[in-house]
Design an enzyme around this catalytic site. Structure first.
Site, short mmCIF file in Angstrom:
data_model
loop_
_atom_site.label_atom_id
_atom_site.label_comp_id
_atom_site.label_asym_id
_atom_site.label_seq_id
_atom_site.Cartn_x
_atom_site.Cartn_y
_atom_site.Cartn_z
N LYS A 288 1.12 4.11 -2.89
CA LYS A 288 0.77 5.51 -2.62
C LYS A 288 1.96 6.45 -2.85
CE LYS A 288 -3.60 5.04 -1.36
NZ LYS A 288 -4.69 5.63 -2.15
N ILE B 2 -8.26 9.01 8.94
CA ILE B 2 -9.60 9.55 8.72
C ILE B 2 -10.61 8.47 9.10
CG2 ILE B 2 -11.14 10.64 7.03
CD1 ILE B 2 -8.45 12.15 7.38
N TYR C 100 0.84 -1.21 0.00
CA TYR C 100 0.00 0.00 0.00
C TYR C 100 0.87 1.25 0.00
CZ TYR C 100 -3.50 3.34 1.83
OH TYR C 100 -4.33 4.42 2.02
N1 NAD Z 1 -9.42 6.44 5.69
C1 NAD Z 1 -8.18 6.81 5.85
O1 NAD Z 1 -7.72 7.04 6.99
C2 NAD Z 1 -7.27 7.00 4.68
C3 NAD Z 1 -5.97 7.41 4.91
C4 NAD Z 1 -5.12 7.62 3.84
C5 NAD Z 1 -5.57 7.41 2.54
N2 NAD Z 1 -6.84 6.99 2.34
C6 NAD Z 1 -7.24 6.78 0.95
O2 NAD Z 1 -8.46 7.44 0.67
C7 NAD Z 1 -9.16 6.74 -0.36
C8 NAD Z 1 -10.58 6.48 0.11
O3 NAD Z 1 -10.50 5.71 1.30
P1 NAD Z 1 -11.73 5.46 2.26
O4 NAD Z 1 -11.24 5.59 3.65
O5 NAD Z 1 -12.91 6.22 1.79
O6 NAD Z 1 -11.91 3.88 1.99
P2 NAD Z 1 -13.15 2.92 2.04
O7 NAD Z 1 -12.62 1.58 2.34
O8 NAD Z 1 -14.23 3.50 2.88
O9 NAD Z 1 -13.61 2.98 0.51
C9 NAD Z 1 -12.85 2.44 -0.52
C10 NAD Z 1 -13.77 2.25 -1.71
O10 NAD Z 1 -12.99 1.67 -2.76
C11 NAD Z 1 -13.77 0.65 -3.32
N3 NAD Z 1 -12.93 -0.35 -3.96
C12 NAD Z 1 -12.21 -1.34 -3.41
N4 NAD Z 1 -11.61 -2.06 -4.36
C13 NAD Z 1 -11.93 -1.50 -5.54
C14 NAD Z 1 -11.62 -1.77 -6.88
N5 NAD Z 1 -10.87 -2.84 -7.23
N6 NAD Z 1 -12.12 -0.97 -7.84
C15 NAD Z 1 -12.92 0.07 -7.53
N7 NAD Z 1 -13.27 0.38 -6.27
C16 NAD Z 1 -12.77 -0.40 -5.29
C17 NAD Z 1 -14.60 0.05 -2.21
O11 NAD Z 1 -15.73 -0.65 -2.69
C18 NAD Z 1 -14.94 1.31 -1.41
O12 NAD Z 1 -16.15 1.86 -1.86
C19 NAD Z 1 -8.37 5.46 -0.64
O13 NAD Z 1 -7.57 5.67 -1.78
C20 NAD Z 1 -7.50 5.32 0.59
O14 NAD Z 1 -6.31 4.61 0.34
C21 NAD Z 1 -7.71 6.77 3.36
#
Ligand code: NAD
Length: 246
Positions: free
Chosen positions: A157, A185, A153
């Protein structure tokens, strides 16, 4: 408040915690929204919850790891709206896996969604992106620092950050390209991490709380807006100070 009336957002992974907040923010600012996710039923229902008529928000299936899905979703976006103004790549997968027993398949799955998916979607969007448009790729604090149990991951990123800067050079001056790096988050993605280390990570965070999805969404909206008209090839961190404190 920004006015995104007449603009079109294309958002991947749109049924997630952060991404739903991005879709809601852009929709409320007046944008039409093409929302894609692996979870087709979920993203269609979510799009309907924003706009029951389907005239300004549609949900489509797109597996971010498949280049053909990106091409198909863009073709559908073109049919419906004729162009894209804002592209946000939000699809992400965050699995706990130590590298010593990580399989090839596990490595490729995470890289496929978090990195290949950004490439496939950006490449497919380029012909549709209107002059003055903006791409925001959702990276992560892990891409700057590394992350225990998430080598795949963090590698993906980190590459998204350099991908975004490189693409910013290629698409200037027509299109701006930036990244947003969230810290911790409050979404389903980080529930296992919060269960294991939530209180200590909040204690370590100077702002003493978790971030909310809307706080990432507002940063993405800012980067797409005219207020960010001279910003390209940059990354904005949204982490309550965790990055500088730990
Ligand atoms: N939540 C955090 O603390 C955090 C921190 C850093 C980065 N991020 C990044 O933010 C973005 C959103 O994260 P989030 O917290 O909303 O995550 P989440 O897990 O709530 O949502 C991720 C979404 O991606 C979809 N998904 C998974 N595999 C997929 C695929 N093969 N094709 C298309 N969609 C797919 C899932 O169905 C889901 O709707 C991500 O890129 C994540 O890496 C999140």
């Amino acid at each position: 408040m920004f006015d995104f009336s007449g603009k079109v957002l294309f958002l991947t992974g749109a049924n997630g915690g952060i991404t739903r907040a991005i879709a809601k923010t852009f929709f409320e600012l007046g944008a039409s929204c093409v929302l894609t996710d692996l979870d087709e039923d979920g993203v269609r229902d979510f799009a309907k919850s924003l706009d029951a008529s389907g005239s300004r928000a549609i949900g489509l299936r797109q597996d971010a790891a498949k280049s053909g899905d990106a091409d198909n979703a863009m073709a559908e976006a073109k049919d419906r709206f004729g162009k894209i103004d804002y592209l946000v790549t939000g699809a992400g997968l965050y699995r706990d896996q130590m590298i010593h027993d990580m399989t090839d398949a596990q490595w490729h799955q995470t890289i496929g969604i978090n990195l290949d998916g950004v490439f496939y979607t950006c490449r497919a969007a380029i012909p549709l992106l209107a002059e003055g448009g903006s791409i925001v790729n959702i990276a992560s604090m892990a891409g700057h620092r590394g992350s225990f149990m998430h080598t795949h991951y963090a590698s993906a990123k980190g590459a998204v950050l350099t991908f975004s800067r490189s693409l910013a050079l290629e698409l200037a001056p027509r299109i701006r390209v930036n990244a947003v790096s969230p810290g911790l988050i409050e979404t389903p993605l980080v529930q296992p991490l919060l269960a294991a280390r939530g209180p200590s990570l909040i204690e370590l965070t100077p702002l003493k709380r978790l971030g909310q999805p809307e706080e990432v969404a507002h940063t993405v909206a800012y980067l797409c807006s005219d207020w960010a008209s001279f910003i390209t090839g940059e990354t904005i961190h949204v982490n309550g100070g965790l990055y500088i404190a730990s």
